[in-house]
Design an enzyme around this catalytic site. Sequence first.
Site, short mmCIF file in Angstrom:
data_model
loop_
_atom_site.label_atom_id
_atom_site.label_comp_id
_atom_site.label_asym_id
_atom_site.label_seq_id
_atom_site.Cartn_x
_atom_site.Cartn_y
_atom_site.Cartn_z
CB CYS A 11 -0.99 0.05 1.14
SG CYS A 11 -1.35 -1.52 1.93
CD GLN A 46 -0.75 -8.51 0.24
OE1 GLN A 46 -0.35 -7.41 -0.12
NE2 GLN A 46 -1.38 -8.70 1.37
CG ASP A 96 -2.34 -5.35 -2.72
OD1 ASP A 96 -3.53 -5.24 -2.38
OD2 ASP A 96 -1.40 -4.89 -2.05
#
Lengths: 602, 602
Positions: free
Chosen positions: A295, A342, A344
């Site tokens: 993130c 991930q 993501d």
Amino acid sequence: MLKQENQDKLKINKIRHSLAHLLAAAVLEIYPEAKPTIGPVIENGFYYDFEFKSPIKEEDLEKIERKMKEILPSWEKFEEKEVSNKEAKEFFKDNQYKLELIEDLEKAKEKITFYTFGKFIDLCRGSHSDKPNKDIKDGSWKLDRVAGAYWRGDEKNKMLTRIYGLAFESKDELEKYIQNQEEAKKRDHRKLGKELDLFHIDEMVGAGLPLWHPKGALLWRIIEDFWYQKHLENDYDLVRTPHIGNRILWETSGHWGFYNKSMYPPMEAGQTLEDKQKNKKAEVSEEYLLKPMNCPFHVEIYKNNPKSYRDLPMRWAECGTVYRFEKKGELSGLTRVRGFTQDDAHIICRKDQVEDELKKVIDFTLFIYESFGFEMKDVKVYLSLRDPNDKEKYAGNDLGWKFTEEVLRKVAKEKKLDFTEEIGEAAFYGPKLDFKIKDVIGREWQCSTLQFDFNLPERFDMLFVNEKGKNERPYMLHRALFGSFERFIGLLIEHYAGAFPLWLSPVQVKILPIGENHFEYAREVFEILKTEGIRAEVDKSNESLGKKIHYAKQQKTPYLLVIGDKEVESKEITLESRTKKVGLFSIEKLLNLFQKEIKNKK
Amino acid sequence: MLKQENQDKLKINKIRHSLAHLLAAAVLEIYPEAKPTIGPVIENGFYYDFEFKSPIKEEDLEKIERKMKEILPSWEKFEEKEVSNKEAKEFFKDNQYKLELIEDLEKAKEKITFYTFGKFIDLCRGSHSDKPNKDIKDGSWKLDRVAGAYWRGDEKNKMLTRIYGLAFESKDELEKYIQNQEEAKKRDHRKLGKELDLFHIDEMVGAGLPLWHPKGALLWRIIEDFWYQKHLENDYDLVRTPHIGNRILWETSGHWGFYNKSMYPPMEAGQTLEDKQKNKKAEVSEEYLLKPMNCPFHVEIYKNNPKSYRDLPMRWAECGTVYRFEKKGELSGLTRVRGFTQDDAHIICRKDQVEDELKKVIDFTLFIYESFGFEMKDVKVYLSLRDPNDKEKYAGNDLGWKFTEEVLRKVAKEKKLDFTEEIGEAAFYGPKLDFKIKDVIGREWQCSTLQFDFNLPERFDMLFVNEKGKNERPYMLHRALFGSFERFIGLLIEHYAGAFPLWLSPVQVKILPIGENHFEYAREVFEILKTEGIRAEVDKSNESLGKKIHYAKQQKTPYLLVIGDKEVESKEITLESRTKKVGLFSIEKLLNLFQKEIKNKK
């Protein structure tokens, strides 16, 4: 209905509890110096932890089980007796574990009870079979295995020996359970991963860090290609970020503060080895941390240019490999690892776009499950909400939480998800919707997730210029569809028991020339298939056809092409699937069949 | 010819050297307290390092240049004078830098000479223009820029101010050089990376760790897809390995011993933060290192199962991101970074397969250059051999080196490579063939490489069972085609000046509806293009068509589709390329044109 279930559970739990005592009684008869500690009921059975003078082995279980069977007939009932702290401590004076438990009861001001069964006395809260020798049926239970376990689950304490037992109400149920377990073992992705030569985990490299062999890496790439293609079709953009970042980044994001126990420790770059040996700090210290999340990098990309309301929504996807220092004991094949990729994505959008974005993500999630053959009955969905009585532990404000929790619930209902609401289970940064899949032995693993985040937009002061020319804070959504490639592939191996559908199989077709004079035509067929994008292999070994077929089936190859004199002559091929002989095919017809099946993803 | 060149060089170097002195003279007249240090000749000019009392700026250069022009006419000649150490030290008693240089000369027992030019005296070895005021032509030189530089290039020393100057024999040459530089600046991948929104490097994340924005990440993926497809077609297998490995792995491979200065420091996992603060070692120490190479992981996969001569050759490819702690001052955009993705492969084969494998790799390398529009004149090839007089510093044995050096040379000749042999430039582990590409400012960067390795097979005791059933050591080749994705993309941006061919362009087509009533048809066209796999964007801004076209051309989008009333009515499209209006097209014809161009990779 639920009530009946509870009563059943109560009954079987009483049996299991009684068996735990019986186990302790038998152990103490055979090993009088062993110290019993605790013996609770668990799913499918019970266990009891002991300190043994010298360690026992799996082979010793038979002897203990025999002793249990010998004692059982004499156990007509359990006798309860309340005792004083002093009495209790005197009785267990040589057992520091029981003494610790007694002290805990003392502190909590609870009464102390002893239960007597035949000659055996144990400290216990109660809830046993009324008539153990009647209730416990012949053949309905067995000792299962031996494992190490720390006293009270704490690594700092002594390692005890745990004996596991299985117990059901009837012999039939036990047998069914064992059969299921054996079936499950065959599907276990750790076992199949080795047999199909997909991956291995190497002590020299490190626990929880899988190495993907050619067939496994190809399977990954096939899945990844599909993933990217579908993300581009669904109007996601790709981003790409490094695996490390300066500590400042992780301090800003809050990960270092909240999360450092699960992170690999910092790399103090700039410090030379000599500095290190002298415990001298580097003059210019640059500390880097391996990323546990993608993130903050995506946020830094967002912040690189000013953003306008016209630019939103951003949908930024990355298959980003992250590292988390999970406890060694909790690692499990591919389903819990220390380095995982991930799948993501972050969706950064305006408030008026949130609902639409959520719907799109749920549709996408359901599409993914369908594509990989999971039915919604295989998937459990949880809506995790904040604990309204403990607001101060969450980021964000009341309005934001109200809006996001409600819109999540609304969309989940609209999409007809059969979900369970869990109050207090939200992340501190926002509410979320989780999708979990069971593995072969029934453990649930979180895969897809859809999470609001109030924390990062605040910490990084993420903004966009709204229609009125004013700065506004965007909404941020984290989402993953697989969760991680490693875990999803692990579950996929078990789901298909290694027999992947044609589109996913690393080797789709095995070409089996019967003898050397069929090699040439086999090679020809191979080249045609390759040109058409079919992943084939030729078995050029000296083995008999029978052995070649056996090996290809063991490898769960979807199709076998047998090539002998007949086929060379007619320029056709004898096709076998995993389960049956399909027949004689021309290459054209064959390609047609394969391409149709690949397209259908079955 | 070469002689003439040398003489020319000598002449221009004398001019440049004289100008360095002139610069120092001018600086001292304006800043009497500045301390001159050294002032050598460099490619295209000269520089001089000074300690200034207060820092000077780029703007001050004009003033200094004016002063130089004022002094120059009086510099008819240079006067040389040998001085004693004592005299020299007395003269420079206030300049610790010159004193240090004098002491060095003293130690080396070299004579000390002063040169006088007009009123200015400097410590110097000589070699200046005989008649500076004649030789240095008007307009043939200029001061260029100011930079910081450590005294003697050592970070521990004081930071000085370096003034750079450009100098040529004629005004024309200087002008041509400046023009080239400006052209180069426009192609600079760091500049274009920002303008085309491909990537950025973020101080908060760390130096040398690029973050790829959507268009950059898509460009990467397009290249990666092509790379994978071609590797599968060329019978490579994929593998996939983690970014960290236990220190034991790196000790076994030798990287930790030979290479630790270029590696990020270890992560001491198991050590808690508290332990760390107390300088307490972890009880169970597990040290992990970020990988600087992928090789040891591939070796561990090789060793996971016993291998037979029938299994070879193995060709294992991985786009593996590795991390090397390069010095901050040496980092440069995408061409030298700290985290980069090698397009790595290891070929493990028998001796009788070596020649064939080398040929295949060279063919593959040349195919890659061709695919990305590089001609072999853009590429320099080096064959690096061992120094036969310093054998003990190399792994492997004489026979192995003889065989591999000869086969490399033989194959390079057969493939008609125009290569330079460099004795003593081999890696310690084996001979190699390197392919280097120049960037816009003429620096050579290593891209493709093909290296033998005698070290890892020995250290990891890699074996296969040969036809006689005996253990034999395989040959191991490292190879990369791009070298790294980061560097290759950096060079690619410069090579195409950001105007990528259609197949590589992240956005292939920009659809420009003239007004809002053309949006609907624009969207229709967009959807058709998307379905056909064409990467398009619609410009829905309120800007005028002129501005929309300007922006799309600035973004170097290969094709623009203009949609107005006429196009909506006729269901056609007006097509513009980067350089010209192509005409009115039906969608079918358009798709045809695009698909043909994509296939041709032009």
